[in-house]
Design an enzyme around this catalytic site. Structure first.
Site, PDB file in Angstrom:
ATOM      1  N   ARG A  75       0.824  -1.213   0.000  1.00  0.00           N
ATOM      2  CA  ARG A  75       0.000   0.000   0.000  1.00  0.00           C
ATOM      3  C   ARG A  75       0.864   1.271   0.000  1.00  0.00           C
ATOM      4  NH1 ARG A  75      -3.892  -0.066   4.984  1.00  0.00           N
ATOM      5  NH2 ARG A  75      -4.946  -1.690   3.801  1.00  0.00           N
ATOM      6  N   ARG A 144      -1.731   6.255  10.307  1.00  0.00           N
ATOM      7  CA  ARG A 144      -1.903   5.834   8.911  1.00  0.00           C
ATOM      8  C   ARG A 144      -2.025   7.053   7.991  1.00  0.00           C
ATOM      9  NH1 ARG A 144      -3.849   0.528   8.520  1.00  0.00           N
ATOM     10  NH2 ARG A 144      -3.015  -0.693  10.228  1.00  0.00           N
ATOM     11  N   LYS A 213      -3.347   0.604  15.246  1.00  0.00           N
ATOM     12  CA  LYS A 213      -3.374   1.624  14.194  1.00  0.00           C
ATOM     13  C   LYS A 213      -4.014   2.914  14.710  1.00  0.00           C
ATOM     14  CE  LYS A 213      -6.081  -1.172  11.680  1.00  0.00           C
ATOM     15  NZ  LYS A 213      -6.998  -1.720  10.669  1.00  0.00           N
ATOM     16  N   LYS A 215      -5.740   6.726  13.145  1.00  0.00           N
ATOM     17  CA  LYS A 215      -6.159   7.379  11.899  1.00  0.00           C
ATOM     18  C   LYS A 215      -6.582   8.820  12.124  1.00  0.00           C
ATOM     19  CE  LYS A 215      -7.452   3.008   9.813  1.00  0.00           C
ATOM     20  NZ  LYS A 215      -8.490   2.179   9.183  1.00  0.00           N
ATOM     21  N   CYS A 434     -15.326  -2.900   0.085  1.00  0.00           N
ATOM     22  CA  CYS A 434     -13.932  -3.181   0.432  1.00  0.00           C
ATOM     23  C   CYS A 434     -13.402  -4.259  -0.517  1.00  0.00           C
ATOM     24  CB  CYS A 434     -13.834  -3.649   1.871  1.00  0.00           C
ATOM     25  SG  CYS A 434     -14.426  -5.336   2.087  1.00  0.00           S
ATOM     26  N   CYS A 440      -7.956 -10.563   0.611  1.00  0.00           N
ATOM     27  CA  CYS A 440      -7.990 -10.244   2.040  1.00  0.00           C
ATOM     28  C   CYS A 440      -8.112 -11.516   2.877  1.00  0.00           C
ATOM     29  CB  CYS A 440      -9.155  -9.311   2.347  1.00  0.00           C
ATOM     30  SG  CYS A 440      -9.258  -8.985   4.118  1.00  0.00           S
ATOM     31  N   CYS A 479     -16.390  -8.590   5.743  1.00  0.00           N
ATOM     32  CA  CYS A 479     -16.365  -9.029   7.150  1.00  0.00           C
ATOM     33  C   CYS A 479     -16.681  -7.820   8.018  1.00  0.00           C
ATOM     34  CB  CYS A 479     -14.987  -9.625   7.496  1.00  0.00           C
ATOM     35  SG  CYS A 479     -13.748  -8.411   7.982  1.00  0.00           S
ATOM     36  N   CYS A 483     -13.940  -1.953   6.572  1.00  0.00           N
ATOM     37  CA  CYS A 483     -12.996  -1.178   5.762  1.00  0.00           C
ATOM     38  C   CYS A 483     -13.651  -0.221   4.766  1.00  0.00           C
ATOM     39  CB  CYS A 483     -12.045  -2.121   5.024  1.00  0.00           C
ATOM     40  SG  CYS A 483     -11.037  -3.096   6.154  1.00  0.00           S
TER      41      CYS A 483
HETATM   42 FE1  SRM Z   1      -9.004  -2.153   6.526  1.00  0.00          FE
HETATM   43  C1  SRM Z   1      -7.610  -4.856   7.987  1.00  0.00           C
HETATM   44  C2  SRM Z   1      -8.203  -3.302   3.500  1.00  0.00           C
HETATM   45  C3  SRM Z   1      -9.664   0.906   5.245  1.00  0.00           C
HETATM   46  C4  SRM Z   1     -10.685  -1.337   9.378  1.00  0.00           C
HETATM   47  N1  SRM Z   1      -8.014  -3.780   5.856  1.00  0.00           N
HETATM   48  C5  SRM Z   1      -7.475  -4.765   6.628  1.00  0.00           C
HETATM   49  C6  SRM Z   1      -6.635  -5.716   5.764  1.00  0.00           C
HETATM   50  C7  SRM Z   1      -5.231  -5.222   5.767  1.00  0.00           C
HETATM   51  C8  SRM Z   1      -6.730  -7.206   6.140  1.00  0.00           C
HETATM   52  C9  SRM Z   1      -5.732  -7.774   7.092  1.00  0.00           C
HETATM   53  O1  SRM Z   1      -5.494  -7.207   8.176  1.00  0.00           O
HETATM   54  O2  SRM Z   1      -5.208  -8.853   6.775  1.00  0.00           O
HETATM   55  C10 SRM Z   1      -7.331  -5.507   4.396  1.00  0.00           C
HETATM   56  C11 SRM Z   1      -6.479  -5.797   3.147  1.00  0.00           C
HETATM   57  C12 SRM Z   1      -7.358  -6.262   2.011  1.00  0.00           C
HETATM   58  C13 SRM Z   1      -6.690  -6.366   0.705  1.00  0.00           C
HETATM   59  O3  SRM Z   1      -6.566  -7.509   0.190  1.00  0.00           O
HETATM   60  O4  SRM Z   1      -6.311  -5.361   0.118  1.00  0.00           O
HETATM   61  C14 SRM Z   1      -7.862  -4.107   4.559  1.00  0.00           C
HETATM   62  N2  SRM Z   1      -8.831  -1.315   4.728  1.00  0.00           N
HETATM   63  C15 SRM Z   1      -8.581  -1.984   3.578  1.00  0.00           C
HETATM   64  C16 SRM Z   1      -8.820  -1.101   2.358  1.00  0.00           C
HETATM   65  C17 SRM Z   1      -7.906  -1.404   1.183  1.00  0.00           C
HETATM   66  C18 SRM Z   1     -10.303  -1.260   1.974  1.00  0.00           C
HETATM   67  C19 SRM Z   1     -10.695  -0.730   0.615  1.00  0.00           C
HETATM   68  O5  SRM Z   1     -11.342  -1.512  -0.076  1.00  0.00           O
HETATM   69  O6  SRM Z   1     -10.437   0.415   0.285  1.00  0.00           O
HETATM   70  C20 SRM Z   1      -8.632   0.278   3.009  1.00  0.00           C
HETATM   71  C21 SRM Z   1      -7.201   0.746   3.004  1.00  0.00           C
HETATM   72  C22 SRM Z   1      -7.092   2.146   3.538  1.00  0.00           C
HETATM   73  C23 SRM Z   1      -5.733   2.769   3.442  1.00  0.00           C
HETATM   74  O7  SRM Z   1      -5.324   3.182   2.349  1.00  0.00           O
HETATM   75  O8  SRM Z   1      -5.096   2.916   4.495  1.00  0.00           O
HETATM   76  C24 SRM Z   1      -9.067  -0.024   4.439  1.00  0.00           C
HETATM   77  N3  SRM Z   1      -9.917  -0.462   7.212  1.00  0.00           N
HETATM   78  C25 SRM Z   1     -10.198   0.651   6.486  1.00  0.00           C
HETATM   79  C26 SRM Z   1     -11.155   1.465   7.165  1.00  0.00           C
HETATM   80  C27 SRM Z   1     -11.768   2.755   6.638  1.00  0.00           C
HETATM   81  C28 SRM Z   1     -11.013   3.978   7.064  1.00  0.00           C
HETATM   82  O9  SRM Z   1      -9.957   3.886   7.678  1.00  0.00           O
HETATM   83  O10 SRM Z   1     -11.504   5.063   6.771  1.00  0.00           O
HETATM   84  C29 SRM Z   1     -11.461   0.813   8.353  1.00  0.00           C
HETATM   85  C30 SRM Z   1     -12.519   1.268   9.384  1.00  0.00           C
HETATM   86  C31 SRM Z   1     -12.080   2.414  10.209  1.00  0.00           C
HETATM   87  C32 SRM Z   1     -11.344   1.956  11.425  1.00  0.00           C
HETATM   88  O11 SRM Z   1     -10.144   1.761  11.338  1.00  0.00           O
HETATM   89  O12 SRM Z   1     -11.991   1.745  12.458  1.00  0.00           O
HETATM   90  C33 SRM Z   1     -10.670  -0.395   8.373  1.00  0.00           C
HETATM   91  N4  SRM Z   1      -9.092  -2.929   8.395  1.00  0.00           N
HETATM   92  C34 SRM Z   1      -9.907  -2.487   9.383  1.00  0.00           C
HETATM   93  C35 SRM Z   1      -9.816  -3.399  10.493  1.00  0.00           C
HETATM   94  C36 SRM Z   1     -10.579  -3.281  11.844  1.00  0.00           C
HETATM   95  C37 SRM Z   1      -9.889  -2.362  12.772  1.00  0.00           C
HETATM   96  C38 SRM Z   1     -10.537  -2.301  14.125  1.00  0.00           C
HETATM   97  O13 SRM Z   1     -10.233  -1.386  14.868  1.00  0.00           O
HETATM   98  O14 SRM Z   1     -11.325  -3.193  14.487  1.00  0.00           O
HETATM   99  C39 SRM Z   1      -8.916  -4.426  10.095  1.00  0.00           C
HETATM  100  C40 SRM Z   1      -8.473  -5.633  10.937  1.00  0.00           C
HETATM  101  C41 SRM Z   1      -7.458  -5.280  11.973  1.00  0.00           C
HETATM  102  O15 SRM Z   1      -6.917  -4.186  12.024  1.00  0.00           O
HETATM  103  O16 SRM Z   1      -7.225  -6.153  12.793  1.00  0.00           O
HETATM  104  C42 SRM Z   1      -8.498  -4.097   8.757  1.00  0.00           C
HETATM  105 FE1  SF4 Z   2     -10.971  -7.553   4.442  1.00  0.00          FE
HETATM  106 FE2  SF4 Z   2     -12.949  -7.301   6.169  1.00  0.00          FE
HETATM  107 FE3  SF4 Z   2     -11.494  -5.179   5.494  1.00  0.00          FE
HETATM  108 FE4  SF4 Z   2     -13.174  -6.189   3.766  1.00  0.00          FE
HETATM  109  S1  SF4 Z   2     -13.740  -5.302   5.745  1.00  0.00           S
HETATM  110  S2  SF4 Z   2     -11.020  -5.616   3.327  1.00  0.00           S
HETATM  111  S3  SF4 Z   2     -13.077  -8.339   4.201  1.00  0.00           S
HETATM  112  S4  SF4 Z   2     -10.745  -6.921   6.596  1.00  0.00           S
END
Ligand code: SRM
Ligand code: SF4
Length: 566
Positions: A75, A144, A213, A215, A434, A440, A479, A483
């Protein structure tokens, strides 16, 4: 040692890693296609995720063996989603030469490669460095990508100032470890290594980095295009006489939840204080330090800032921030967000030039038989050299387009079968998914590959109901991690089991209200029929001018269920 003091395995890995170095150098050179447990966690801080192709699990690989086909997601971090045409061209070149021939705009204005082989990681990062792009800190337990309204409106000093603030915050909170450069960017010909600096390597993060993390995002009351309430630290610019006089600071937003763990929940950022522009970096630092020193390091499920604030209450949290900052902070102003601009279509840049906001379905940039978006973006970059700006809705803005080039730019898109933003339905325009399957590792079911078909179905139903012009946000995730931010929009579809979704209703475009669970475990093919029933009710019982989300919020789950059943 009390439960609270026990370190989670990830925190132990960080602590013992010598500033994120660990065994990465040795494992990078060990000839295998994957890394070990500790390195996988450390690599996240470098913007890299070890994944495997879940479509291919269990199948026989090219070498005749069975097992996971390992590959990496990488990324790029882009504060305010801002980049040059040259940088985009480099990303496009690398996605073809080293990745899976696609790029993915993310919901935080970043850009992802998928399908990178382990041996190609150093080459990828070295190539990105040539155009001054970095992946350091794009993931992991650090601050981030800093989000900000990306629109480069030149006669509007407010937006420029906000964007500059996002660059400043990104620079201030960037990890300092030289290990990234030492491991991945060393001079390949001479084999020279940069030495790990002595002294204080990470003055802000320390040896253990943050508990989780973190943000940050910056918005305007009249434009919440970055979803400011979902951030650990959100800033809403307060403008008087065309100048930013300060920011309302919101803290403790976040989306992720685990349905089986009641202690987890999505939360909206709450007002902490009003601060002047010159206070932003220091107050942000105080907030990050309070989380660094008090966030839960034993249980990562409840380690985000929102849980610390939930446990302490806002009064105690504010007092602690003031202690770190060194002075008291005034109450936040009585200002909330009231609009959301997705910046799609043509927008006057304010200096005689124009911005074109292009809808990119779920952020995926690719060429296929139906549409050649990658080729179109390349042609636009080489012909007009526009500024590139990625949005929080996974779209792309081209800036600096001369008035006389507007129709030629549209012609390039049409030539490559890319639908103009003006020609897509409101349903599609305001939807996002997402990534989920197949890359993922946490996805339970499809998202990016499932939403377009559901949008097709809903478009047809709304057309029949005469509701095609309604503006509402529909977001899907594979899930409950959230995201695509599904818990504060009009319709959230959250993967719960294979081809089953939880349907959330009652949030709204402004992102200032959490939704409720309307129905759980809805099979994929029943999602749109279920929603159509609610839209039918909405058509019948809505108040004048009421949006879908406001209607669902006013009616509530029970009333809607009863009306739909009756
Ligand atoms: Fe996310 C984990 C993709 C924005 C909450 N996110 C992941 C991972 C890295 C999976 C992993 O940990 O193995 C995903 C990779 C998928 C892939 O194959 O690319 C993933 N997140 C994404 C992206 C690419 C979604 C998208 O379709 O655009 C976004 C990348 C953003 C970036 O450029 O930095 C992305 N993730 C978000 C957001 C939205 C935001 O930040 O505005 C959230 C919700 C906001 C938040 O953080 O509360 C988000 N991602 C998560 C979480 C749950 C965090 C939590 O506090 O519970 C995980 C899992 C974790 O961290 O354990 C996660
Ligand atoms: Fe993966 Fe769940 Fe984030 Fe979708 S919401 S990219 S399935 S971790």
């Amino acid at each position: 040692m009390s439960e609270e003091k026990k370190l989670s395995p990830v925190d132990t890995f960080k602590l013992e890693s010598n500033y994120l170095r660990g065994d990465i150098p040795e494992e990078l050179a060990d000839g295998t296609d994957h890394f070990g447990k500790s390195s996988i966690q450390l690599l996240k801080h470098y913007g890299m995720y070890q994944q495997d192709d879940r479509d291919n699990r269990g199948k026989v690989k090219a070498d005749g063996t069975k097992g996971k086909s390992y590959m990496f997601m990488v990324r790029t971090k882009l504060p305010a989603g801002s980049m040059t045409s040259d940088q985009m061209m480099k990303e496009l070149e690398l996605c073809d030469s080293l990745a899976n021939e696609t790029l993915r705009i993310t919901s935080r204005q970043g850009l992802q490669f998928h399908g990178i082989q382990k041996d190609n990681l150093p080459e990828l990062l070295q190539q990105l460095k040539k155009v001054e792009l970095t992946t350091l800190g794009a993931c992991g337990d650090v601050n981030r990508n800093v989000m900000c309204c990306p629109a480069p409106i030149k006669n509007n000093p407010v937006r420029t100032e906000m964007q500059e603030m996002s660059f400043k915050l990104a620079a201030h909170f960037a990890p300092q470890t030289p290990a990234y450069r030492e491991i991945f960017l060393k001079d390949q010909e001479t084999g020279e290594k940069e030495k790990i600096a002595t002294g204080e390597v990470e003055p802000l993060y320390g040896v253990q980095y943050l508990p989780r993390k973190f943000k940050m995002g910056i918005a305007l009351p009249e434009d919440n295009c970055i979803d400011v309430y979902t951030h650990d630290l959100g800033l809403i610019a307060i403008v008087e006489n065309d100048a930013i006089v300060g920011y309302n600071v919101l803290v403790g937003g976040g989306q992720g939840r685990t349905p089986s763990a009641e202690k987890t929940f999505p939360a909206l950022g709450k007002k902490l204080a009003f601060i002047t522009p010159d206070q932003v970096v220091d107050v942000a630092e105080a907030i990050v330090k309070v989380q660094r020193d008090n966030g839960n390091r034993a249980d990562r499920k409840v380690a985000r800032l929102k849980y610390l604030i939930h446990n302490w209450g806002m009064e105690k949290f504010k007092a602690e921030v003031e202690k770190y900052y060194g002075q008291s902070l005034p109450e936040a102003r009585d200002v909330e967000v009231h609009e959301f601009d997705d910046h799609k279509g043509w927008q006057d840049q304010g200096d005689g030039n124009w911005i074109y906001g292009l809808n990119v379905e779920n952020g995926r940039i690719k060429d296929d038989e139906t549409m050649q978006l990658k080729t179109a973006i390349r042609e636009i970059c080489t012909t007009y050299n526009p500024g590139i700006h990625l949005t929080a809705h996974q779209d792309i803005l081209f800036s600096g387009i001369k008035p006389e080039d507007k129709s030629a730019l549209e012609a390039i898109l049409k030539k490559h079968n890319v639908t103009l933003s003006e020609d897509i339905s409101n349903t599609r325009r305001w939807s996002m998914a997402c990534v989920a399957w197949p890359t993922c590792g946490l996805s339970i079911t499809e998202s990016e590959r499932a939403l377009p078909g559901m949008v097709d179905q809903l478009e047809a139903e709304l057309e029949k109901l005469g509701l095609a012009d309604e503006k509402f946000t529909m977001r899907m995730t594979g899930c409950p991690n959230g995201c695509a931010r599904p818990y504060n929009c009009d319709i959230g579809l959250v993967g719960r089991a294979k081809e089953k979704y939880t349907v959330f209703l009652g949030g709204r475009l402004l992102g200032d209200r959490l939704s409720y669970i309307y129905k759980d475990m809805v099979p994929a093919d029943e999602v749109i029929p279920e929603l159509t029933k609610v839209f039918t009710l909405f058509k019948q019982d809505r108040n004048e001018g009421e949006s879908f989300g406001d209607f669902c919020d006013r009616q509530g789950k029970e009333a809607i269920e009863a009306a739909v059943a009756g």
